[in-house]
Design an enzyme around this catalytic site. Structure first.
Site, PDB file in Angstrom:
ATOM      1  N   ALA A  66       0.776  -1.014   0.092  1.00 17.28           N
ATOM      2  CA  ALA A  66       0.317   0.037   0.014  1.00 17.28           C
ATOM      3  C   ALA A  66       0.956   1.434  -0.188  1.00 17.28           C
ATOM      4  O   ALA A  66       2.003   1.168   0.506  1.00 17.28           O
ATOM      5  CB  ALA A  66      -0.921   0.110   1.338  1.00 17.28           C
ATOM      6  N   GLY A 111       0.524  -5.141   0.767  1.00 19.34           N
ATOM      7  CA  GLY A 111      -0.545  -5.185  -0.140  1.00 19.34           C
ATOM      8  C   GLY A 111      -0.426  -5.843  -1.275  1.00 19.34           C
ATOM      9  O   GLY A 111      -0.996  -6.403  -1.977  1.00 19.34           O
TER      10      GLY A 111
HETATM   11  N1  COA Z   1       4.665   2.998  -0.711  1.00 22.23           N
HETATM   12  C1  COA Z   1       4.882   4.426  -1.182  1.00 22.23           C
HETATM   13  N2  COA Z   1       6.311   4.399  -1.989  1.00 22.23           N
HETATM   14  C2  COA Z   1       6.762   3.404  -2.098  1.00 22.23           C
HETATM   15  C3  COA Z   1       6.575   2.217  -1.593  1.00 22.23           C
HETATM   16  C4  COA Z   1       5.406   2.157  -0.649  1.00 22.23           C
HETATM   17  N3  COA Z   1       4.984   0.802  -0.147  1.00 22.23           N
HETATM   18  N4  COA Z   1       7.650   1.308  -1.715  1.00 22.23           N
HETATM   19  C5  COA Z   1       8.515   1.798  -2.553  1.00 22.23           C
HETATM   20  N5  COA Z   1       8.032   3.458  -2.760  1.00 22.23           N
HETATM   21  C6  COA Z   1       8.779   4.432  -3.286  1.00 22.23           C
HETATM   22  C7  COA Z   1       9.931   4.639  -2.527  1.00 22.23           C
HETATM   23  O1  COA Z   1       9.478   5.801  -1.799  1.00 22.23           O
HETATM   24  C8  COA Z   1      10.885   5.497  -3.727  1.00 22.23           C
HETATM   25  O2  COA Z   1      10.104   6.498  -3.974  1.00 22.23           O
HETATM   26  P1  COA Z   1      11.127   7.929  -4.218  1.00 22.23           P
HETATM   27  O3  COA Z   1      12.002   7.520  -5.412  1.00 22.23           O
HETATM   28  O4  COA Z   1       9.933   8.956  -4.481  1.00 22.23           O
HETATM   29  O5  COA Z   1      11.639   8.039  -3.077  1.00 22.23           O
HETATM   30  C9  COA Z   1      10.522   4.429  -4.856  1.00 22.23           C
HETATM   31  O6  COA Z   1       9.298   3.827  -4.599  1.00 22.23           O
HETATM   32  C10 COA Z   1      11.731   3.540  -4.868  1.00 22.23           C
HETATM   33  O7  COA Z   1      11.625   2.777  -3.784  1.00 22.23           O
HETATM   34  P2  COA Z   1      13.357   2.579  -2.820  1.00 22.23           P
HETATM   35  O8  COA Z   1      12.971   2.464  -1.671  1.00 22.23           O
HETATM   36  O9  COA Z   1      14.050   3.761  -3.424  1.00 22.23           O
HETATM   37  O10 COA Z   1      13.797   1.448  -3.557  1.00 22.23           O
HETATM   38  P3  COA Z   1      14.799   0.221  -3.168  1.00 22.23           P
HETATM   39  O11 COA Z   1      15.224  -0.866  -4.133  1.00 22.23           O
HETATM   40  O12 COA Z   1      15.864   0.911  -2.320  1.00 22.23           O
HETATM   41  O13 COA Z   1      13.876  -0.633  -1.838  1.00 22.23           O
HETATM   42  C11 COA Z   1      12.009  -1.815  -1.298  1.00 22.23           C
HETATM   43  C12 COA Z   1      12.882  -1.283  -2.641  1.00 22.23           C
HETATM   44  C13 COA Z   1      10.853  -2.604  -1.725  1.00 22.23           C
HETATM   45  C14 COA Z   1      12.967  -2.509  -0.191  1.00 22.23           C
HETATM   46  C15 COA Z   1      11.595  -0.546  -0.374  1.00 22.23           C
HETATM   47  O14 COA Z   1      10.973   0.359  -1.461  1.00 22.23           O
HETATM   48  C16 COA Z   1      10.757  -0.709   0.582  1.00 22.23           C
HETATM   49  O15 COA Z   1      10.825  -1.118   1.681  1.00 22.23           O
HETATM   50  N6  COA Z   1       9.295  -0.446   0.423  1.00 22.23           N
HETATM   51  C17 COA Z   1       8.375  -0.393   1.299  1.00 22.23           C
HETATM   52  C18 COA Z   1       7.788  -1.693   1.464  1.00 22.23           C
HETATM   53  C19 COA Z   1       6.730  -1.832   2.367  1.00 22.23           C
HETATM   54  O16 COA Z   1       6.790  -1.696   3.777  1.00 22.23           O
HETATM   55  N7  COA Z   1       5.577  -2.243   2.153  1.00 22.23           N
HETATM   56  C20 COA Z   1       4.369  -2.562   2.921  1.00 22.23           C
HETATM   57  C21 COA Z   1       3.372  -1.337   3.026  1.00 22.23           C
HETATM   58  S1  COA Z   1       2.072  -1.552   3.919  1.00 22.23           S
END
Ligand code: COA
Length: 260
Positions: A66, A111
């Site tokens: 999400a 999600g």
């Molecule tokens: N919601 C909103 N934005 C998200 C997102 C989410 N769940 N997951 C990734 N993004 C965004 C990041 O904020 C980033 O945006 P920006 O470039 O504007 O800063 C972009 O997507 C790329 O993500 P980034 O974190 O830079 O990539 P990464 O390769 O370093 O890490 C993940 C990848 C998946 C490990 C990391 O993005 C992450 O932990 N995401 C959240 C996962 C999560 O907790 N999901 C459950 C939500 S209930």
């Protein structure tokens, strides 16, 4: 119909729904969720669609969860509505009756993992990573994840992944039954289409009855489920496809199903 955050392509009785916010790793914001509701409501009654494939745009993510920038604003009241709305949309996918295959091409977190769990079959690329990392944000899964994950991989394993927030790689996901198949990323969509075509070659009445029957296996006691199975089986016996399927076998030829 065109969508802001989804790409929808229909060809040869397959609809491919691609979540298309690659710069945000296809995170599900509220607009994307309403679009998913719209598209799946439409696909439910679309006679030309037999199988739906859902995937994410780009090579990195299926859906990274999400949208955390929206989650951050929730409170006790809006949080309940948020979870219930997501659950309704994912239930719509699960109860589409037509098979829905998740082509998981990268991160399927929060999600995103719950979306894959709501699909009937999960096929992953080797780089896929699953997980329910909500505890890292101080919440729990709210789109059905605590229930579907526990039923699919057993409650002990689900508890571990939900409590630690650990990611599950594709090989482990295959081992524990979270996914049906794993392929190199370059082959993923071809393999998923292959599976879709195989399903499409069967009688669609039977396919839809099977989806309905298996869908309730986790919901009701076995005896009740078998009662429902017998009712759906009898509906199958009344179809033209059943007459054709059995006749073709006895005549040693391929059946020509009309999906009636
Ligand atoms: N919601 C909103 N934005 C998200 C997102 C989410 N769940 N997951 C990734 N993004 C965004 C990041 O904020 C980033 O945006 P920006 O470039 O504007 O800063 C972009 O997507 C790329 O993500 P980034 O974190 O830079 O990539 P990464 O390769 O370093 O890490 C993940 C990848 C998946 C490990 C990391 O993005 C992450 O932990 N995401 C959240 C996962 C999560 O907790 N999901 C459950 C939500 S209930």
């Amino acid at each position: 119909m065109s969508y802001q955050n989804l790409l929808v392509e229909k060809k040869d009785n397959v609809a491919v729904v691609t979540i298309n916010r690659p710069d945000k790793l296809n995170a599900l914001n509220s607009e994307t969720m309403s679009e998913l509701k719209k598209v799946f409501s439409e696909l439910k009654t679309d006679d030309e669609t037999y199988v739906v494939i859902i995937t994410g745009s780009g090579e990195k993510a299926f859906v990274a969860g999400a949208d955390i920038s929206e989650l951050n604003k929730l409170d006790v009241i809006s949080g309940k509505a948020f979870a219930e709305n997501g659950q309704d949309i994912f239930n719509l996918i699960e109860n589409l009756d037509k098979p829905v295959i998740a082509a998981v091409n990268g991160f399927a977190l929060g999600g995103g993992c719950e979306l894959a769990l709501a699909c009937h079959i999960r096929v992953a690329s080797e780089n896929a990573k699953f997980g329910q990392p909500e505890v890292n944000l101080g919440i729990i899964p709210g789109y059905g994840g605590t229930q579907r994950l526990a039923r699919l991989i057993n409650s002990g394993r689900a508890m571990e992944y939900i409590l630690t927030g650990d990611m599950i790689d594709a090989a482990e996901a295959l081992r524990i039954g979270l996914v049906n198949k794993v392929y190199p990323q370059s082959e993923l969509m071809n393999k998923v289409f292959e599976m879709a075509r195989k399903i499409i070659s069967k009688g669609q009445q039977a396919v839809r009855l099977a989806v309905k029957a298996v869908n309730i296996a986790d919901e009701v006691p076995s005896k009740e489920g078998q009662h429902y199975e017998a009712s759906l089986f009898s509906i199958g016996c009344g179809t033209e496809d059943f007459k054709e399927g059995t006749k073709a076998f006895l005549e040693k030829r391929k059946p020509g199903f009309k999906n009636k």
